[in-house]
Design an enzyme around this catalytic site. Structure first.
Site, PDB file in Angstrom:
ATOM      1  CE  LYS A  38      19.458 -13.189  54.822  1.00 10.09           C
ATOM      2  NZ  LYS A  38      20.636 -14.020  55.078  1.00 10.09           N
ATOM      3  NE  ARG A  40      25.940 -16.417  59.503  1.00  9.32           N
ATOM      4  CZ  ARG A  40      25.148 -15.846  58.585  1.00  9.32           C
ATOM      5  NH1 ARG A  40      24.628 -14.647  58.809  1.00  9.32           N
ATOM      6  NH2 ARG A  40      24.874 -16.452  57.449  1.00  9.32           N
TER       7      ARG A  40
END
Ligand SMILES: *Cc1c(COP(=O)(O)O)cnc(C)c1O
Length: 352
Positions: free
Chosen positions: A35, A128
């Site tokens: 990414k 998260r």
């Protein structure tokens, strides 16, 4: 064309191969995370022969770019409901933590006559993504009733949000829960995925809990440092990705602005150290493409003074080089700057 990021593909590949070798010694398969460089096709196509188990990205657009590569592709970010169709099409595995999303994945997979592999994320404290450990039994029960998806593993993500360091305790619990669930529900577990670049130090220290058989590695392979403590890894290159920007102005000027100081372009009230008259170079790159604090000049005698949207101002007074307009300044980058530079359409990417 400047500015540009030069990607020294041999150095990056060498980093990946070194990591794969270390990891395979501990029975850990490596997914390389693409990414931060937006799965740049020319970079990605070079990674296939590095011994990795798969390519992983958080954005489905990036997996789409890899559709013709013959390798496992993994979607890292919990899927959006509106991308479920593409997830089935372009990802061989996805990481999941929401039952509604898994229902939707199962439904689309059945319509396409496919089976989609899922890794269930557990929240081991970083807050998260992830199913809370107390809820995992109930969660698995529900997932097992959904046709079209198959539970292939468990995983966790640490450090990214909460800053929680992976250790024998939290990853040990992940393994324990994964094994209990596998036994109870007769799951055919392919992966217990022990995190990202911040988990690597455990492997080096011989402390990675037995049972963890996968790591998802992004930053460590690119910047040559682990991310729990920021330590350089000797066997890895830290200069595989280099930023190059061109000088558009160079003049001797004072180091403190003249006039009443208000706010800068980003709403901060700046502070200026008085260094007298200095040689100031402006390079044609700015906060739209980098974080000035995240640049490390290869010329050690350059100081970065600051940046606005598209100008970065350097103090080159102490440099041994007599810089001129048109000269190119080179930098290593931290992760935040690399992310911005690779994403910016104003920065060329040159694979050499
Ligand atoms: C980004 C990401 C990674 C890779 O993190 P690095 O710190 O770059 O190694 C791994 N897993 C998930 C879920 C991610 O989102």
């Amino acid at each position: 064309m400047y500015p540009e990021v030069v990607i020294k593909i041999d150095k990056y590949k060498s980093n990946i191969k070194s990591l794969v070798e270390r990891c395979s010694g501990a029975n850990v398969k490596v997914w390389i995370v693409t990414k931060s460089f937006c799965a740049h096709p020319h970079i990605v196509s070079n990674l296939i022969d590095c011994g990795i188990d798969g390519l992983a990205d958080s954005r489905i657009q990036n997996l789409k770019k890899m559709k013709d590569l013959n390798i496992k592709k993994i979607l890292l970010r919990i899927p959006m409901l509106n991308e479920v169709d593409d997830v089935i099409e372009y990802a061989d595995y996805s990481l999941n933590s929401e039952i509604e999303t898994i229902y939707a994945l199962g439904e689309r997979a059945r319509k396409k006559g496919k089976k989609h592999n899922i890794i269930i994320m557990l929240d081991m404290g970083d807050l998260r993504e992830g199913v809370w450990p107390d809820d995992v039994d109930d969660f698995i029960n529900k997932v097992l009733k959904i046709e079209g998806v198959e539970i292939k593993g468990f995983g966790t993500n640490l450090t990214c949000y909460g800053g929680v360091i992976p250790d024998e305790n939290n990853l040990g619990r992940l393994v324990k829960i994964a094994k209990e669930m596998a036994e109870k529900y007769k799951l055919d577990l392919e992966y217990i995925s022990g995190g990202n670049s911040s988990s690597y130090y455990l492997l080096e220290d011989g402390k990675l809990p037995v049972g963890i058989n996968n790591l998802r590695l992004g930053e460590i392979a690119i910047l040559g440092r682990e991310t729990a403590f920021g330590k350089r890894i000797d066997m890895l290159h830290d200069d595989a990705f280099i930023l190059r920007a061109q000088i558009v102005e160079i003049k001797n000027k004072p180091s403190v602005p003249i006039g009443n100081i208000g706010m800068d372009a980003f709403g901060n009230k700046p502070y200026y150290e008085d260094r007298g008259i200095i040689k100031r170079a402006i390079i044609a790159i700015g906060r739209q493409d980098i974080n000035p604090d995240g640049l490390i000049p290869l010329d050690p005698n350059i100081d970065i003074l600051g940046a606005s949207s598209d100008h970065t101002i350097l103090d080159v007074t102490k440099s041994e080089r007599d810089y001129k307009v048109g000269d190119v300044i080179e930098f290593k980058m931290d992760y935040g700057s690399l992310l911005k530079a690779m994403t910016s359409e104003y920065v060329d990417k040159v694979v050499v």
